[in-house]
Design an enzyme around this catalytic site. Structure first.
Site, PDB file in Angstrom:
ATOM      1  N   HIS A 241       0.742  -1.327  -0.088  1.00  0.00           N
ATOM      2  CA  HIS A 241      -0.061   0.022   0.009  1.00  0.00           C
ATOM      3  C   HIS A 241       0.793   1.319  -0.026  1.00  0.00           C
ATOM      4  O   HIS A 241       0.702   2.108  -0.754  1.00  0.00           O
ATOM      5  CB  HIS A 241      -0.911  -0.005   1.170  1.00  0.00           C
ATOM      6  CG  HIS A 241      -1.750  -1.328   1.403  1.00  0.00           C
ATOM      7  ND1 HIS A 241      -2.168  -1.876   0.202  1.00  0.00           N
ATOM      8  CD2 HIS A 241      -2.343  -1.659   2.575  1.00  0.00           C
ATOM      9  CE1 HIS A 241      -3.112  -2.794   0.762  1.00  0.00           C
ATOM     10  NE2 HIS A 241      -3.069  -2.824   2.039  1.00  0.00           N
ATOM     11  N   LYS A 378      -0.085  24.355   3.278  1.00  0.00           N
ATOM     12  CA  LYS A 378       0.391  25.427   4.342  1.00  0.00           C
ATOM     13  C   LYS A 378       1.068  26.657   3.808  1.00  0.00           C
ATOM     14  O   LYS A 378       2.176  26.343   3.129  1.00  0.00           O
ATOM     15  CB  LYS A 378       1.133  24.898   5.559  1.00  0.00           C
ATOM     16  CG  LYS A 378       0.197  23.884   6.481  1.00  0.00           C
ATOM     17  CD  LYS A 378       1.131  23.461   7.617  1.00  0.00           C
ATOM     18  CE  LYS A 378       0.165  22.319   8.290  1.00  0.00           C
ATOM     19  NZ  LYS A 378      -0.872  22.706   8.965  1.00  0.00           N
TER      20      LYS A 378
HETATM   21  C1  BG6 Z   1      -5.001  -4.428   4.646  1.00  0.00           C
HETATM   22  C2  BG6 Z   1      -4.079  -5.063   5.724  1.00  0.00           C
HETATM   23  O1  BG6 Z   1      -4.222  -5.005   3.384  1.00  0.00           O
HETATM   24  O2  BG6 Z   1      -4.869  -3.204   4.936  1.00  0.00           O
HETATM   25  C3  BG6 Z   1      -4.571  -4.684   7.260  1.00  0.00           C
HETATM   26  O3  BG6 Z   1      -4.029  -6.333   5.796  1.00  0.00           O
HETATM   27  C4  BG6 Z   1      -4.862  -3.276   7.231  1.00  0.00           C
HETATM   28  O4  BG6 Z   1      -3.671  -5.098   8.333  1.00  0.00           O
HETATM   29  C5  BG6 Z   1      -5.676  -2.651   6.071  1.00  0.00           C
HETATM   30  O5  BG6 Z   1      -5.709  -2.941   8.355  1.00  0.00           O
HETATM   31  C6  BG6 Z   1      -5.740  -1.290   5.931  1.00  0.00           C
HETATM   32  O6  BG6 Z   1      -6.622  -1.007   5.114  1.00  0.00           O
HETATM   33  P1  BG6 Z   1      -7.797   0.267   5.092  1.00  0.00           P
HETATM   34  O7  BG6 Z   1      -8.514   0.410   3.724  1.00  0.00           O
HETATM   35  O8  BG6 Z   1      -8.531   0.171   6.407  1.00  0.00           O
HETATM   36  O9  BG6 Z   1      -6.631   1.789   5.252  1.00  0.00           O
END
Ligand code: BG6
Length: 483
Positions: A241, A378
């Site tokens: 992510h 900002k």
């Molecule tokens: C998932 C993880 O991919 O993403 C989780 O396995 C995490 O641990 C989640 O909580 C976070 O996703 P979001 O969309 O809630 O920010």
């Protein structure tokens, strides 16, 4: 556009992901008029459920923001059928295929369009993929397969998985979900950067002091310890992510807005990230909260009692290209912190010391991915009135105030819709995945080896390891009260 009479099959239909994300996302699309009622949805799992059981399970997770949308729940549930069967032998898939063929022939479908969503643990991934290929592949039509992380555990296992999948499906048939790529604020990054020439002109080492992508969750692994213990925060959210967000923030301008052009630039950028310096990384594991009311990570009975699993990591990195060389960049993520927030912070260089406003605070651009989507900058301005004092104000685009009436799709809604249309822009390409593992595997090997450091313990509900403020300063990040 996607065809009418599409067949969507959700494998792992009785599991958590399907119940909490996949079916609600399909409903969201249906509710908003983005799924025609000519589609058919199959749930497939091993459990012996009746269709009514499945519908009841799903129902409580469907979001109905208006009275009108409540009326759409039943028609949606009626689109679903359930087939139970094993994952590793053909019988259930044969049943599924018969049912699909019947539906397609009754509806006189000329070119079948079948979408398979694998909401499954990796252990059965390849078995299911093989059965799909052998039993339910649309030979004269379109087959698309959505898969979810984990895509392997390291570079070798990821390549192995890839080698098992690639003889079965072409790259254009595979849709690897990283759900962050479906989030509204992540999808806006390219427009923000390249649609605003004044921002683009200053998006480089000449003007930017530091870049930070940070992820904070206010809860621990509650109930998911068994899954998390072998994974850790780096594999769970950073390698995928946060790295995706960082890539979109820093890539060079793609030749066009199409999926391949964008992903080519992503891969190029990933290749220019320097190997991480192991001793520069801050890692932590949460302990009990200060008042003792919240458990430590090790209190979770599903984890190894001596676990060194990392629930917090801050990783500095550098991009070795002409745009970014020398700019400190940090990705950090933690569970069981004081806040739930995901944001990007771009800090700009201070004004020149010889300037007329030598001591004025620096500019900062913040992109808040969640909650409460926002972009704010900002800026210094003169305080209104007779004095000449200055103040740092926010030029604030909070989505809810500006776009209140808009529907902001959930990540999974947006991604399933893309997959139905065959648009790969927001999915992870095989070479992109490979590059991300190349980057992280040496670090993970080191952290998980005998000589790897023990994580620092930080209290549940705190800001993270106490070394954090110093760590941020050491990496040129100006710490202000918002952190
Ligand atoms: C998932 C993880 O991919 O993403 C989780 O396995 C995490 O641990 C989640 O909580 C976070 O996703 P979001 O969309 O809630 O920010």
């Amino acid at each position: 556009e996607f065809k009418e009479n599409t067949i969507i099959t959700v494998f792992g239909a009785s599991g958590d992901l399907a119940k909490k994300k996949t079916f609600p996302a399909l409903f969201g699309l249906f509710r908003e008029g983005h799924l025609s009622s000519n589609i058919k949805i199959y749930g497939y799992a091993r459990s012996h459920l009746s269709i009514e059981d499945l519908r009841t399970r799903i129902k409580s997770y469907l979001k109905t923001p208006t009275e009108e949308s409540k009326a759409k729940v039943e028609p949606f549930l009626q689109l679903i059928e359930y087939i139970s069967g094993p994952y590793d032998t053909a019988e259930g898939f044969v049943k599924l295929n018969q049912s699909i063929l019947e539906y397609e022939s009754t509806n006189n479908v000329q070119q079948p369009h079948r979408l398979f969503y694998l909401a499954l643990p990796p252990s059965v991934f390849v078995d299911v993929a093989k059965q799909i290929k052998e039993q339910v592949y649309a030979t004269n039509g379109i087959t698309r397969v959505i898969v979810e992380k984990p895509f392997g555990h390291d570079l070798d296992s990821s390549r192995q998985l890839q080698e098992q999948l690639s003889p079965l499906f072409k790259e254009e048939e595979l849709f690897r979900i990283d759900h962050y790529l479906g989030k509204e604020m992540v999808k806006t990054l390219l427009v923000l950067r390249f649609g605003n020439p004044f921002l683009n002109a200053s998006w480089n080492k000449e003007h930017i002091q530091s870049v930070q992508v940070s992820f904070k969750e206010p809860f621990g692994t509650e109930g998911r310890g068994g899954y998390f213990d072998n994974i850790g925060i780096i594999r769970d959210v950073i390698q995928n992510h946060l790295l995706q967000v960082l890539t979109l923030l820093t890539l060079d301008k793609p030749k066009s807005y199409n999926a391949e052009a964008v992903r080519d630039e992503k891969v190029k950028l990933l290749k220019s990230i320097k190997p991480f310096k192991f001793d520069d990384i801050l890692i932590g594991q949460y302990g009990k909260s200060e008042d003792g009311s919240k458990p430590s990570y090790l209190d979770d009975e599903t984890v190894n009692p001596n676990s060194k699993a990392i629930t917090y990591a801050a990783i500095p990195l550098e991009i070795d290209n002409d745009t970014w060389r020398g700019v400190p960049i940090i990705m950090r993520a933690g569970k069981a912190l004081n806040d739930g927030k995901v944001e990007v912070r771009i800090q700009y260089k201070p004004v020149d010391q010889n300037d007329i406003f030598a001591d004025i605070p620096s500019n900062e651009l913040v992109i808040r991915i969640q909650p409460k989507e926002a972009v704010y900058i900002k800026l210094n301005s003169k305080q209104p009135g007779l004095s000449n004092s200055t103040s740092l104000i926010d030029l604030d685009l909070t989505y809810n105030s500006r776009f209140g009436d808009f529907w902001i799709p959930e990540a999974y809604e947006s991604l399933i819709r893309d997959a139905l249309k065959g648009d790969h822009s927001n999915f992870v390409r095989d070479d992109e995945l490979d590059e991300s593992w190349k980057l992280f595997t040496p670090l993970l090997n080191y952290l998980e080896s005998e000589e790897g450091p023990a994580p620092v313990v930080y209290p549940y509900g705190s800001r993270g390891p106490e070394q954090l403020p110093q760590f941020l300063k050491d990496h040129s990040y100006v710490v202000n009260k918002e952190h």
